[in-house]
Design an enzyme around this catalytic site. Structure first.
Site, PDB file in Angstrom:
ATOM      1  N   ARG A 135      -3.665  -6.888  -3.182  1.00 14.01           N
ATOM      2  CA  ARG A 135      -4.935  -7.424  -3.680  1.00 14.01           C
ATOM      3  C   ARG A 135      -5.303  -6.835  -5.030  1.00 14.01           C
ATOM      4  O   ARG A 135      -6.065  -7.406  -5.781  1.00 14.01           O
ATOM      5  CB  ARG A 135      -6.038  -7.169  -2.660  1.00 14.01           C
ATOM      6  N   ARG A 156       2.108  -5.689  11.362  1.00 17.99           N
ATOM      7  CA  ARG A 156       1.573  -6.091  12.662  1.00 17.99           C
ATOM      8  C   ARG A 156       2.174  -7.441  13.005  1.00 17.99           C
ATOM      9  O   ARG A 156       2.341  -8.301  12.127  1.00 17.99           O
ATOM     10  CB  ARG A 156       0.049  -6.204  12.614  1.00 17.99           C
ATOM     11  N   GLU A 172       2.607  -7.953  21.851  1.00 16.96           N
ATOM     12  CA  GLU A 172       3.413  -6.845  22.407  1.00 16.96           C
ATOM     13  C   GLU A 172       2.935  -6.528  23.824  1.00 16.96           C
ATOM     14  O   GLU A 172       1.734  -6.559  24.066  1.00 16.96           O
ATOM     15  CB  GLU A 172       3.271  -5.617  21.509  1.00 16.96           C
ATOM     16  N   GLY A 189       0.882  -1.162   0.000  1.00 20.04           N
ATOM     17  CA  GLY A 189       0.000   0.000   0.000  1.00 20.04           C
ATOM     18  C   GLY A 189       0.920   1.212   0.000  1.00 20.04           C
ATOM     19  O   GLY A 189       1.981   1.185  -0.635  1.00 20.04           O
ATOM     20  N   HIS A 234       8.291  -1.345  18.425  1.00 17.04           N
ATOM     21  CA  HIS A 234       7.180  -0.737  17.677  1.00 17.04           C
ATOM     22  C   HIS A 234       7.349   0.786  17.554  1.00 17.04           C
ATOM     23  O   HIS A 234       6.516   1.560  18.045  1.00 17.04           O
ATOM     24  CB  HIS A 234       5.830  -1.091  18.319  1.00 17.04           C
ATOM     25  N   ILE A 235       8.409   1.169  16.845  1.00 18.62           N
ATOM     26  CA  ILE A 235       8.701   2.609  16.701  1.00 18.62           C
ATOM     27  C   ILE A 235       8.654   3.042  15.236  1.00 18.62           C
ATOM     28  O   ILE A 235       9.244   4.059  14.862  1.00 18.62           O
ATOM     29  CB  ILE A 235      10.081   2.978  17.308  1.00 18.62           C
TER      30      ILE A 235
HETATM   31  C1  GLV Z   1       1.363   1.895  13.738  1.00 12.81           C
HETATM   32  O1  GLV Z   1       1.730   0.786  13.918  1.00 12.81           O
HETATM   33  C2  GLV Z   1       0.238   2.277  12.943  1.00 12.81           C
HETATM   34  O2  GLV Z   1      -0.563   1.420  12.492  1.00 12.81           O
HETATM   35  O3  GLV Z   1       0.069   3.484  12.742  1.00 12.81           O
END
Ligand code: GLV
Length: 327
Positions: free
Chosen positions: A180, A241, A270, A158, A288-289
């Site tokens: 997709r 994710r 997490e 995306g 997760h940064i």
């Molecule tokens: C971060 O992980 C987001 O989805 O913005």
């Protein structure tokens, strides 16, 4: 008619909301809301008209019912909305918004940093250099793999995936992507990418970067079978994710040297990280940064507030999330 801000946003959402005409006591900020027990959270948000939520809070039917009939909008402080039951929102007439634009470039930066760091074994290099046991230059010390002229596979391309693909131009890589639908803009030079199936792309790629959203068809998309289709020289990077990757299968593949390395910014549960990933060779884990820059998170706060204000003014918000029929 309170607006509930359930996290510690970067910037000052209260000031923005008050400048837009709300009374200070209509904005209730609870920075640690994600740590509250469900019953306390439900009590807190009773009567809310708007909720600005972090991705760490599950927005489900029970929470929406606890908020009550005045709730008009949930603005997610993220681009991914897998923490939100979109169906439950839709049946209750609650509009869901997110904030894609500021997430794109910083997340692609982190993805690219992880591609470089794992291809070239930076974590092992840093550990050795700092250890005091480095004996000096050796021609075969910590050999990585060449990215220049190699092949990149973006899984779930995306906006973030396209930004990752753009970064590969400097390395002269062949780019493949899964999505997709076809992304004609990625087919044009200089990216000149081609759309492939996952099964076609995995055996070709030197770097596999996951940028897909999480839904029922992408959960454990990377599992023992699909990881097994990667080249032994390849690296796997996940900035999407955590549950897109079966961590136990990844840890086993790394332990057995079936792939060269992995760079992970997100995890299945997490903040827990599968213990074998912490000890596997050539794994870089980050907390997760992906989008964590002052500028981008400040923009996300502004966009979230603007989304809320638009809905409360009965206007179309700039970033409304609609139910995806394919997920
Ligand atoms: C971060 O992980 C987001 O989805 O913005």
């Amino acid at each position: 008619m309170p607006i509930h801000v359930l996290l510690n946003c970067v910037g000052d959402p209260t000031r923005m909301l008050v400048q837009a005409g709300l009374a200070t006591d209509e904005v209730i900020v609870t920075p640690n809301a994600a740590e509250l027990a469900a019953s306390d959270l439900h009590r807190l948000i009773r009567g809310a008209t708007a909720i600005l939520a972090p991705l760490t809070i599950q927005i489900d039917g029970d929470l929406l019912d606890a908020a009550g009939d005045d709730l008009k909008v949930v603005a997610n402080y993220a681009v991914g909305v897998d923490n939100i039951d979109l169906e439950a929102c839709s049946t209750r007439g609650v509009i869901v918004c997110n904030g894609p634009p500021p997430m794109v470039e910083p997340t692609a930066d982190i993805a690219w940093a992880l591609v470089l760091a794992t291809a070239r074994r930076l974590r092992e290099g840093i550990t050795l250099a700092e250890s005091g046991s480095w004996r000096g230059y050796e021609p075969d010390l910590l050999l990585g793999h060449r990215l220049t002229g190699g092949t990149l596979l973006v899984v779930g391309a995306g906006r973030i995936g396209a930004a990752v693909a753009r970064r590969s131009i400097g390395w002269g890589m062949t780019v493949h992507y899964t999505a997709r639908s076809e992304k004609p803009h990625l087919h044009e030079p200089p990216i000149a990418a081609s759309r492939v199936t996952l099964e076609e792309g995995l055996p070709l790629a030197d770097a596999v970067v996951l940028t897909t959203s999480l839904n029922s068809s992408t959960r454990h998309l990377m599992n023992e079978r699909t990881i097994g289709m990667m080249k032994p020289e390849a690296v796997l990077v996940n900035v999407s994710r955590g549950p897109v990757v079966d961590e136990a299968a990844l840890a086993a593949a790394l332990r057995d040297g079936r792939i060269h390395g992995a760079g992970l910014d997100v995890f299945e549960q997490e903040p827990r990280i599968h213990p074998d990933l912490l000890t596997a060779p050539n794994v870089i884990v980050l907390p997760h940064i992906g989008s964590a820059t002052v500028e981008d998170r400040t923009d996300l706060t502004r966009i979230s507030v603007e989304n809320i204000l638009a809905v409360l003014a009965e206007k179309e918000p700039a970033f409304r999330v609609r139910i995806d029929p394919a997920s």
